[in-house]
Design an enzyme around this catalytic site. Structure first.
Site, PDB file in Angstrom:
ATOM      1  N   ASP A 201       0.834  -1.199   0.000  1.00 43.58           N
ATOM      2  CA  ASP A 201       0.000   0.000   0.000  1.00 43.58           C
ATOM      3  C   ASP A 201       0.868   1.248   0.000  1.00 43.58           C
ATOM      4  O   ASP A 201       1.817   1.355   0.785  1.00 43.58           O
ATOM      5  CB  ASP A 201      -0.900  -0.019   1.242  1.00 43.58           C
ATOM      6  CG  ASP A 201      -1.836   1.166   1.299  1.00 43.58           C
ATOM      7  OD1 ASP A 201      -2.787   1.208   0.513  1.00 43.58           O
ATOM      8  OD2 ASP A 201      -1.605   2.060   2.144  1.00 43.58           O
ATOM      9  N   GLU A 270       1.464  -0.522  -5.008  1.00 46.68           N
ATOM     10  CA  GLU A 270       0.471   0.493  -5.357  1.00 46.68           C
ATOM     11  C   GLU A 270       1.193   1.826  -5.523  1.00 46.68           C
ATOM     12  O   GLU A 270       1.877   2.279  -4.604  1.00 46.68           O
ATOM     13  CB  GLU A 270      -0.589   0.612  -4.263  1.00 46.68           C
ATOM     14  CG  GLU A 270      -1.603   1.709  -4.539  1.00 46.68           C
ATOM     15  CD  GLU A 270      -2.328   2.197  -3.284  1.00 46.68           C
ATOM     16  OE1 GLU A 270      -3.525   2.497  -3.382  1.00 46.68           O
ATOM     17  OE2 GLU A 270      -1.686   2.311  -2.216  1.00 46.68           O
TER      18      GLU A 270
END
Length: 540
Positions: A201, A270
């Protein structure tokens, strides 16, 4: 590498555990719920499951604020439940990828509680602490994505700490060697438990500019991004000093060295940066950083074949040996059938969009419910859970509308998701799209998804081949996928109106049967596409 890694060309099914299946009657989905639905997920033909965060957390950002990297939050289950998930998924030949939120923690993490107490404790330098300016204001102009300044005052230390997201999500200080070493240990804890990969993330947010330089202003015409447009000042800046710093590359290389000690594991980063496509290429170059990366470039508001072509071609031109991963939806954006389907929201368009995504070069992330053609749920203000939406209501309604529970059985209360009132309401619109209704309809979006996935596994060109675009417009897209001696023509009509597409060259088309999409056999320089359709033919 002598064999193709499993993740190249893989389809990764994203599970948002709060909303998949609740087994203990508290209205919140859990890990035993994922286990219960493994046969359904396996029936889709996917290669892996990406499980959004399930770690111990105060849930201010629904698990993306971790208070213990090595434990499961009780609302989701236990470590033994997770071990069972890995075992039973592997028995079905499904890999498990977990979210790792490495750039920040919860403010309830033991590290932060210690760090904030003084300027000289063992973890004093583990977070980004800065003295105020002489007038007491923050050190620079950095902003948080979720609103306001990225700096929060802490009276115990009489300093500000950095938070790129919520104020309850303080940023770790990656300039501190002990932090980098500790984070690698946290990651290895899960590798030892048998996970097959990590979805990383906000991985470009780990490092900040040591000199704390202010970000420059961004011209109004360039203010765009996922969820933050004119309604969020975050879009007013060029974010070049608060994330995507060059020091991050060395950390990615040390992370890759760790992953390489666990053969077969994969990293999926990401990326949300000023130039996400360039950063994706940089972060996957050299075979010693990330295995794959994905960005939000296809999570735009408007469906356009031209835009998809330009985005993919731009990445391909810069990617070198890197490998992309594409998605058109996830837990952070309005569902693609509402963004791109307009008022009609035809199930045939859902089939076409899924086929298009599954035909791009690279791997694919498919978010739960996309195989059903789910639309965005309408969430009333009093039902909001997402802090992002609560802050920016009514200009931006947050992310709750794409996170509502899966509709399993339209005949049951709460659509079979739970025996209790769910944490978010089940959308009435989703009952007509429920899994029980689609299972019995051979022409449903769900069965088309399964059918296409079965056929895709037989097409090496779709899984591993290169890509060459032949034609595009706002409403259509045509490209060729080539692998070895195989060449597959792929055409997509995103309009309700039939289209004849001139390709500008004569192609030998050989009909392909058995996958449920339009086919054609001829030697021609054009193809005819019905409204909302996908077309595939081998080139001879």
């Amino acid at each position: 590498m002598t064999t193709t890694p499993w993740w190249r060309g893989a389809v990764i099914y994203q599970v948002y555990p709060r909303s998949l299946m609740d087994t203990n009657g508290d209205g919140i989905g859990d890990i035993p719920g994922i286990i219960k639905k493994l046969d359904y997920i396996a029936s889709l033909g996917v290669d892996a499951i990406w499980v959004s965060p399930f770690f111990k957390s105060p849930m201010k950002d629904f698990g993306y604020d971790i208070s213990d990297y090595r434990d499961i939050d009780p609302i989701f289950g236990t470590l033994s439940d997770f071990d069972e998930l890995i075992s039973k998924a592997h028995a079905r030949n499904i890999k498990i990828i977990i979210d790792q939120v490495l750039s920040h923690t919860s403010d309830q993490h033991a590290w932060f509680l210690e760090s904030r107490e003084s300027r000289d404790n063992p973890k004093a330098d583990w977070y980004v602490w800065v003295d105020p300016q002489p007038d007491g204001t923050p050190p620079n102009n950095w902003l948080a994505i979720f609103g306001g300044s990225a700096w929060e005052w802490e009276p115990r230390r009489c300093q500000y700490y950095l938070h790129n997201f919520l104020r309850t999500q303080p940023d770790l200080n990656y300039h501190c060697p002990q932090v980098r070493e500790q984070i690698l240990q946290e990651v290895e804890f899960w590798l030892k438990r048998g996970v097959d990969g990590l979805r990383l993330d906000a991985i470009n947010f780990c490092f900040h500019d040591k000199e704390l330089r202010s970000n420059p202003a961004k011209p109004e015409a360039e203010r765009k991004g996922r969820g933050f447009k004119e309604d969020n000042p975050y879009a007013f800046q060029k974010h070049i000093f608060d994330n995507t710093r060059p020091e991050n590359l060395a950390f990615l290389e040390s992370l890759r060295q760790l992953m390489d000690r666990y053969p077969g594991t994969v990293t999926l980063g990401e990326i949300s940066a000023e130039d996400s496509l360039k950063t994706m290429a940089e972060y996957t170059s050299g075979n010693d950083r990330l295995h794959m990366a994905y960005s939000f470039e296809l999570l735009v508001d408007k469906l356009s074949g031209n835009y998809i072509r330009n985005t993919v071609e731009t990445l391909e031109a810069n990617l070198a040996e890197g490998w992309p991963c594409w998605s058109i939806g996830n837990h952070d954006v309005v569902r693609f059938m509402s963004r791109w389907g307009g008022e009609a929201q035809s199930p045939e368009l859902a089939k076409t969009l899924n086929a298009m995504l599954l035909s791009l070069r690279g791997s694919v992330c498919s978010y739960q419910g996309e195989e059903l053609g789910l639309t965005e749920a309408d969430i009333q203000q009093h039902e909001l859970q997402d802090p992002y939406g609560i802050t920016f209501w009514p200009r931006f309604k947050g992310r709750d509308g794409c996170r509502t529970p899966m509709p399993w059985d339209s005949s049951l209360e709460y659509a079979g998701f739970s025996s209790a009132k769910p944490w978010l309401p089940v959308s009435a619109k989703h009952l007509a799209l429920s899994i029980d209704k689609q299972e019995s309809n051979q022409a449903s979006v769900l069965n088309a998804y399964r059918h296409f996935m079965q056929w895709r596994k037989t097409q090496a060109a779709l899984r591993f081949g290169g890509i060459e675009f032949l034609s595009s417009s706002e409403s259509h897209l045509v490209f060729v996928r080539r692998h070895g001696n195989e060449a597959l023509l792929c055409g997509f009509n995103f309009s309700a109106q039939p289209a004849v597409i001139e390709l500008g060259q004569v192609l030998g088309l050989e009909s392909i049967t058995g996958h449920g999409f339009a086919t054609q056999s001829s030697r021609s320089n054009n193809i005819g596409l019905p409204g909302y359709s996908a077309f595939f033919a081998s080139l001879v």
